[in-house]
Design a protein around this motif. Sequence first.
Motif, PDB file in Angstrom:
ATOM      1  N   THR A  94       0.840  -1.201   0.000  1.00  0.00           N
ATOM      2  CA  THR A  94       0.000   0.000   0.000  1.00  0.00           C
ATOM      3  C   THR A  94       0.875   1.251   0.000  1.00  0.00           C
ATOM      4  OG1 THR A  94      -0.147   0.451   2.388  1.00  0.00           O
ATOM      5  CG2 THR A  94      -1.563  -1.300   1.514  1.00  0.00           C
ATOM      6  N   GLN A  95       0.209   2.393  -0.002  1.00  0.00           N
ATOM      7  CA  GLN A  95       0.872   3.693   0.117  1.00  0.00           C
ATOM      8  C   GLN A  95       0.658   4.277   1.509  1.00  0.00           C
ATOM      9  OE1 GLN A  95       2.701   5.135  -2.555  1.00  0.00           O
ATOM     10  NE2 GLN A  95       2.380   3.076  -3.375  1.00  0.00           N
ATOM     11  N   HIS A  96       0.253   3.447   2.475  1.00  0.00           N
ATOM     12  CA  HIS A  96      -0.144   3.929   3.790  1.00  0.00           C
ATOM     13  C   HIS A  96       0.950   3.738   4.843  1.00  0.00           C
ATOM     14  CE1 HIS A  96      -4.078   4.390   2.120  1.00  0.00           C
ATOM     15  NE2 HIS A  96      -4.312   3.095   2.035  1.00  0.00           N
ATOM     16  N   ILE A  97       1.094   4.739   5.704  1.00  0.00           N
ATOM     17  CA  ILE A  97       1.909   4.587   6.901  1.00  0.00           C
ATOM     18  C   ILE A  97       1.128   3.744   7.902  1.00  0.00           C
ATOM     19  CG2 ILE A  97       2.953   5.798   8.862  1.00  0.00           C
ATOM     20  CD1 ILE A  97       4.465   6.285   6.315  1.00  0.00           C
ATOM     21  N   ASP A  98       1.770   2.751   8.490  1.00  0.00           N
ATOM     22  CA  ASP A  98       1.136   1.915   9.514  1.00  0.00           C
ATOM     23  C   ASP A  98       1.149   2.689  10.827  1.00  0.00           C
ATOM     24  OD1 ASP A  98       0.344   0.063  11.363  1.00  0.00           O
ATOM     25  OD2 ASP A  98       1.753  -1.489  10.732  1.00  0.00           O
ATOM     26  N   PRO A  99       0.002   3.146  11.315  1.00  0.00           N
ATOM     27  CA  PRO A  99      -0.021   3.949  12.536  1.00  0.00           C
ATOM     28  C   PRO A  99       0.451   3.195  13.769  1.00  0.00           C
ATOM     29  CG  PRO A  99      -2.249   3.377  11.889  1.00  0.00           C
ATOM     30  CD  PRO A  99      -1.354   2.944  10.770  1.00  0.00           C
ATOM     31  N   ALA A 100       0.414   1.863  13.728  1.00  0.00           N
ATOM     32  CA  ALA A 100       0.896   1.072  14.868  1.00  0.00           C
ATOM     33  C   ALA A 100       2.420   0.989  14.874  1.00  0.00           C
ATOM     34  CB  ALA A 100       0.295  -0.328  14.837  1.00  0.00           C
ATOM     35  N   ALA A 101       3.042   1.253  13.712  1.00  0.00           N
ATOM     36  CA  ALA A 101       4.497   1.168  13.617  1.00  0.00           C
ATOM     37  C   ALA A 101       5.171   2.526  13.790  1.00  0.00           C
ATOM     38  CB  ALA A 101       4.889   0.568  12.268  1.00  0.00           C
ATOM     39  N   TRP A 102       4.424   3.596  13.616  1.00  0.00           N
ATOM     40  CA  TRP A 102       4.995   4.945  13.652  1.00  0.00           C
ATOM     41  C   TRP A 102       4.621   5.656  14.949  1.00  0.00           C
ATOM     42  CZ3 TRP A 102       8.240   8.500  13.077  1.00  0.00           C
ATOM     43  CH2 TRP A 102       7.912   9.854  13.117  1.00  0.00           C
TER      44      TRP A 102
END
Length: 222
Positions: free
Chosen positions: A176-184
């Motif tokens: 995907t083109q998404h930042i993983d909010p659980a990783a950031w």
Amino acid sequence: MDTAPNPARPADGHLTITPSILYFGTPVVLLTTENADGTVNLAPISSAWALGQTVVLGLGAQGQTGANLAVRPEMVISLPEPRQWPAVEHLGGLTGRPEAAGHGPRRARYEPDKFRATGFRAQASHTVRPPRVAECPIQLEARAARVATAAAGDFLIVEARVLKVHADPRLVVPGTQHIDPAAWSPLIYNFRHYFGLGPELGRSGVSETPCTSRPVSAVPGR
């Protein structure tokens, strides 16, 4: 029976106060801009927010960053992690403008090479002249579309159009083109103290990434 109000608990439930600052939990960004001689200035910014592909920044009117952006609008907005707060704090005590040295609450020290002074490494950008901060997991190449004086007159408001986004692969949801909010986890400036994020509580109804924890029940009446 004594019915006098408890001074620790006002009748309406809130104290009316006049705080000196209103940093109620904002992300820290590191801003790189180009000096007149082609060298680079690096500065920590504690007032930043994004809407779509625009990032709005609040800057001190007397700093080198504002002076640079007024004539050279290219920049990189790099987002540090919580563990990098000591370097960010050290950077906050430096100025790239000789005439600003010794002024302000920190009595800033003039430092022409802030990358060297803080241990951060410059990383070449793709679309703008100022470099990225290599150690930062998220980097936004951008260009100032507007630089204006704030209503109080002692700050600048910069509207920056993001041109390119770079992210550490560990932060990107695979495929995907998404930042993983659980990783950031951004570095948060909370009333002049540094924090990271706590556990996830839930997600927005428009989120395109899954929730990684059990959502907390909504507050009654909200």
